[in-house]
Enzyme design. Structure first.
Site, PDB file in Angstrom:
ATOM      1  N   THR A 199     108.389  -4.962  39.030  1.00  0.00           N
ATOM      2  CA  THR A 199     109.034  -3.720  39.555  1.00  0.00           C
ATOM      3  C   THR A 199     110.449  -4.094  39.621  1.00  0.00           C
ATOM      4  OG1 THR A 199     107.355  -2.777  41.093  1.00  0.00           O
ATOM      5  CG2 THR A 199     109.342  -2.564  41.855  1.00  0.00           C
ATOM      6  N   VAL A 228     101.197   5.411  47.047  1.00  0.00           N
ATOM      7  CA  VAL A 228     102.425   5.277  46.819  1.00  0.00           C
ATOM      8  C   VAL A 228     102.784   3.897  47.590  1.00  0.00           C
ATOM      9  CG1 VAL A 228     104.932   6.331  47.421  1.00  0.00           C
ATOM     10  CG2 VAL A 228     102.863   7.761  46.813  1.00  0.00           C
ATOM     11  N   ASP A 230     106.268   0.974  48.118  1.00  0.00           N
ATOM     12  CA  ASP A 230     107.627   0.930  48.749  1.00  0.00           C
ATOM     13  C   ASP A 230     108.718   1.475  47.976  1.00  0.00           C
ATOM     14  OD1 ASP A 230     107.078  -1.180  47.068  1.00  0.00           O
ATOM     15  OD2 ASP A 230     108.713  -2.307  48.102  1.00  0.00           O
ATOM     16  N   GLY A 251     106.991  -6.638  45.322  1.00  0.00           N
ATOM     17  CA  GLY A 251     105.917  -7.208  45.945  1.00  0.00           C
ATOM     18  C   GLY A 251     104.872  -6.370  46.634  1.00  0.00           C
TER      19      GLY A 251
HETATM   20  N1  ASP Z   1     106.502  -2.961  45.120  1.00  0.00           N
HETATM   21  C1  ASP Z   1     105.594  -2.324  44.266  1.00  0.00           C
HETATM   22  C2  ASP Z   1     104.585  -1.539  44.799  1.00  0.00           C
HETATM   23  O1  ASP Z   1     103.973  -1.890  45.854  1.00  0.00           O
HETATM   24  C3  ASP Z   1     104.852  -3.370  43.276  1.00  0.00           C
HETATM   25  C4  ASP Z   1     105.756  -4.223  42.751  1.00  0.00           C
HETATM   26  O2  ASP Z   1     106.588  -4.884  43.322  1.00  0.00           O
HETATM   27  O3  ASP Z   1     105.547  -4.559  41.648  1.00  0.00           O
HETATM   28  O4  ASP Z   1     104.109  -0.628  44.347  1.00  0.00           O
END
Ligand code: ASP
Length: 341
Positions: A199, A228, A230, A251
């Protein structure tokens, strides 16, 4: 003799100088600007795009949008239409953007639109709302000149999805370090060998000392349709307060949402903590709730303050971030709590 008005005028002129002198005496660094920082090593290319805007004296808001569009245009496991799908085989995108006036916009669960960050900016600028989701977000995008893409999975995503369908396990082992086997700054991998995390969150400060941030993602691979994370939630995946600083996260989004993660980081900076200390405190807040669970997951925070100082902290080893300013152009390792893998 100095009259009162002249005295006040001279004092006003001297005040900033005295303040500057005081801050150096206190050991505070000179402001670094412009500057852009972003999550992961994929942030290097993102920063390069944002830097084109910042180095031409452009606005931080334009810089973060340009940076986010760069990665949305690539085939990446976890961002844009080339990203991994949800468990129903559909790629759904989440994104948000926030400027120095606390204007913000977001989209969640957006399908078949190439640049969710630009749709998020349009939501911010053209509507009285902050978040549009699903079919409504897509309808808004189409009404605002974005085109409808095919919805076909990228070759990478097709392979990963076919592999995932064999077990259909939702197992976000995010970003546990694989450096030994996959080289420096390798993306992190599921047990089946597919990366499940990248992300993009980026924060910029421009020459006018204004901060902005953006986040863009396809979210957790193989999530429930409609989930959905963060990333599009202001105060969770992104928060900007132009008086204090800005923060972003990557994360397991559910854990970040639970503590209003990036808002918390910015509030810690307001209390006087450095960006790294503020990120550390937010990570500790997650761990405090359930230490054993925290050992099985990754969350990383990245933050910048109004001096252009930056820092990060993660639950696990392996979170990296990219920095571009006049002084540097490189990837940094985040500090972390657990080095389990
Ligand atoms: N934070 C993102 C989510 O929870 C995932 C990621 O950081 O890859 O959708």
């Amino acid at each position: 003799m100095l009259n009162r008005r002249k005295f006040l005028h001279l004092s006003a002129l001297a005040a900033p100088l005295l303040a500057a002198k005081r801050s150096f005496a206190n050991g505070l660094a000179e402001t670094t600007k412009p500057i852009v920082i972003s999550t992961w090593d994929s942030g290097m290319a993102v920063n390069a795009e944002a830097w084109k805007v910042l180095s031409a004296n452009g606005k931080a808001l334009d810089a973060v949008e340009a940076g986010a569009r760069q990665i949305e245009d690539t085939i990446n496991c976890c961002v844009g239409l080339g990203g991994y799908p949800d468990r129903d085989g559909i790629v759904t995108l989440d994104s948000c953007i926030m400027d120095e006036h606390a204007n913000c916009g977001a989209v969640a669960g957006l399908e078949r639109i190439k640049h969710p960050v630009s749709v998020a900016r349009r939501v911010m600028e053209k509507t009285p709302h902050v978040i549009l989701v699903g079919a409504g977000a897509q309808q808004f995008a189409l009404e605002n000149g974005f085109s409808l893409e095919t919805g076909a999975l990228s070759e990478d995503a097709k392979k990963a999805y076919a592999e995932w369908l064999k077990k259909t396990e939702y197992k976000p082992v995010i970003n546990i370090e694989t450096r030994k086997t996959n080289g420096p700054f390798a993306p992190k991998f599921f047990d089946d060998g597919s990366p499940n995390h990248d992300t993009m969150g980026l924060l910029a400060m421009d020459n006018a000392n204004n901060l902005s941030g953006a986040v863009t993602t396809s979210g957790m691979a193989f999530k429930l349709h409609g989930r959905v994370g963060d990333s599009p939630i202001i105060g969770a995946g992104l928060f900007v307060d132009n008086e204090v600083g800005a923060a972003t996260s990557s994360g397991v989004g559910e854990e970040v949402i639970r503590i209003c993660g990036t808002h918390l980081v910015v509030e810690f900076m307001r209390q006087g903590l450095s960006p790294e200390q503020a990120c550390q405190k937010a990570v500790e807040r997650i761990i405090k709730r359930d230490r054993e669970k925290a050992k099985t997951m990754q969350v990383g925070f990245l933050a910048m303050n109004k001096n252009g100082e930056y820092g990060a902290y993660a639950i696990q080893r392996g979170f990296v971030y990219s920095v571009k300013s006049d002084k540097e152009n490189q990837i940094h390792n985040s500090k972390y709590i657990f080095a389990i893998n």
